[in-house]
Design an enzyme around this catalytic site. Structure first.
Site, short mmCIF file in Angstrom:
data_model
loop_
_atom_site.label_atom_id
_atom_site.label_comp_id
_atom_site.label_asym_id
_atom_site.label_seq_id
_atom_site.Cartn_x
_atom_site.Cartn_y
_atom_site.Cartn_z
N SER A 7 34.58 38.66 9.34
CA SER A 7 33.96 37.45 9.89
C SER A 7 33.31 36.64 8.78
CB SER A 7 32.91 37.84 10.93
OG SER A 7 32.09 36.72 11.20
N HIS A 32 38.33 36.02 10.74
CA HIS A 32 37.61 35.74 11.99
C HIS A 32 36.63 34.58 11.75
CE1 HIS A 32 35.97 36.91 15.95
NE2 HIS A 32 34.76 36.67 15.44
N ASP A 34 33.75 32.28 13.50
CA ASP A 34 32.81 32.18 14.61
C ASP A 34 32.34 30.74 14.77
OD1 ASP A 34 32.43 34.87 15.60
OD2 ASP A 34 31.68 35.30 13.59
N MET A 36 30.03 28.24 16.88
CA MET A 36 28.84 28.30 17.76
C MET A 36 28.31 26.90 18.00
SD MET A 36 26.83 31.44 16.02
CE MET A 36 27.68 32.86 15.36
N HIS A 65 36.87 32.40 17.27
CA HIS A 65 36.01 32.90 18.36
C HIS A 65 35.07 31.77 18.77
CE1 HIS A 65 32.64 36.05 19.42
NE2 HIS A 65 33.05 35.38 20.47
N MET A 67 32.21 30.47 20.66
CA MET A 67 30.97 30.74 21.41
C MET A 67 30.41 29.38 21.81
SD MET A 67 29.61 33.82 19.01
CE MET A 67 30.77 33.43 17.71
N MET A 136 32.12 42.07 22.90
CA MET A 136 30.97 41.88 21.99
C MET A 136 30.16 43.17 21.99
SD MET A 136 31.05 38.88 20.54
CE MET A 136 29.56 39.27 19.64
N GLY A 143 25.13 37.44 12.84
CA GLY A 143 25.68 38.61 12.19
C GLY A 143 24.55 39.59 11.86
N GLY A 144 24.94 40.76 11.40
CA GLY A 144 23.95 41.72 10.89
C GLY A 144 23.15 42.47 11.94
N ASP A 170 33.42 43.20 18.22
CA ASP A 170 32.75 42.26 17.33
C ASP A 170 31.24 42.46 17.41
OD1 ASP A 170 31.96 40.06 15.83
OD2 ASP A 170 32.83 38.56 17.18
N GLY A 171 30.66 42.83 16.27
CA GLY A 171 29.21 42.98 16.19
C GLY A 171 28.79 44.37 15.74
C1 DX5 Z 1 28.32 37.30 16.22
C2 DX5 Z 1 29.70 37.01 15.73
C3 DX5 Z 1 30.24 38.05 14.84
C4 DX5 Z 1 29.45 38.35 13.60
C5 DX5 Z 1 29.62 39.80 13.30
O1 DX5 Z 1 28.00 36.44 17.24
O2 DX5 Z 1 30.60 36.84 16.81
O3 DX5 Z 1 31.60 37.79 14.50
O4 DX5 Z 1 29.83 37.60 12.50
O5 DX5 Z 1 28.86 40.14 12.20
P1 DX5 Z 1 28.46 41.64 11.87
O6 DX5 Z 1 29.73 42.38 11.61
O7 DX5 Z 1 27.58 41.49 10.66
O8 DX5 Z 1 27.71 42.17 13.06
ZN ZN Z 2 32.86 36.68 16.38
#
Ligand code: DX5
Ligand code: ZN
Length: 211
Positions: A7, A32, A34, A36, A65, A67, A136, A143-144, A170-171
């Site tokens: 990601s 990937h 994201d 948002m 993805h 969101m 999810m 992230g993180g 994911d996550g």
């Molecule tokens: C969170 C995203 C993820 C995120 C995952 O809303 O959809 O794709 O980047 O990051 P990690 O792997 O650090 O949890």
């Molecule tokens: Zn994602």
């Protein structure tokens, strides 16, 4: 074999090309992205221009993805930008089945994502429209975060419901929880922090491919 989709949320935004190239050279399978909208999730990120730029520089499939509250308005735009697949959320106010049909009609992989609080049962009627289900394993937006092991049951439940398409998580996904995810039926691992912070992503990717 589990496919790995690092990601870009965990990449350095001012060195995106350098960081993504490091993942591509390490042997990842997809990228990937994201997206948002600051409504569906409390964060803002990328738009179609970035997808287009990635598409022009990398051969890897772009796993987009969304969101977003209103993904249907952007499906054509992201398809034109070069997405391989577009994933929408089951929790959107609009018609998720219609959006999935739209994505599929464009010849793309149609993905359906569920937040941790949405049970597998809630998407039973949408499964025939989805080529991929993204479970999810944290609350979407950042992230993180820490992997929620209770989501393994959701992967298993989807398989028990007869879903045979791709399953993506994911996550908080890492080498530590991937054996359990694989046993639960995982096909595609989204990995932000674990990949971009890895000292040796090529070795990690080899290890994951061999699981
Ligand atoms: C969170 C995203 C993820 C995120 C995952 O809303 O959809 O794709 O980047 O990051 P990690 O792997 O650090 O949890
Ligand atoms: Zn994602």
């Amino acid at each position: 074999m589990i496919k790995i989709a690092p990601s870009i949320l965990a990449a350095d935004p001012l060195n995106m090309e350098r960081d993504v190239r490091r993942m591509a050279q390490a042997g990842c399978d997809m990228i990937h992205v994201d997206v948002m909208d600051a409504h569906f999730v409390p964060n803002l990120s990328y738009g179609p221009a970035l997808v287009e730029a990635l598409h022009s520089r990398f051969d890897l499939p772009l796993d987009v993805h969304l969101m977003m509250d209103n993904p249907e308005q952007y499906i054509d735009v992201f398809a034109k930008a070069g997405a391989w697949g577009i994933t929408i959320h089951a929790e959107i106010p609009g018609n998720a089945a219609e959006a999935l049909r739209h994505i599929r009609a464009l010849g793309l992989s149609a993905g359906l994502s569920v937040k941790p609080g949405t049970p597998a049962e809630a998407i039973r009627d949408l499964l025939p429209y989805a080529g991929m289900v993204l479970v999810m394993t944290v609350e979407p937006g950042f992230g993180g975060q820490k992997f929620q092991p209770a989501m393994l049951d959701k992967l298993r439940a989807l398989r028990q419901m007869g879903y045979t398409g791709l399953l993506e998580a994911d996550g908080g996904v890492s080498l530590g929880n991937l054996p359990d995810l694989k046993a639960a039926g995982l096909d595609v691992a989204v990995m932000g922090t674990a990949m971009y912070r890895s000292a040796d992503p090529a070795a990690d990717i080899r290890a994951i491919h061999q699981l």
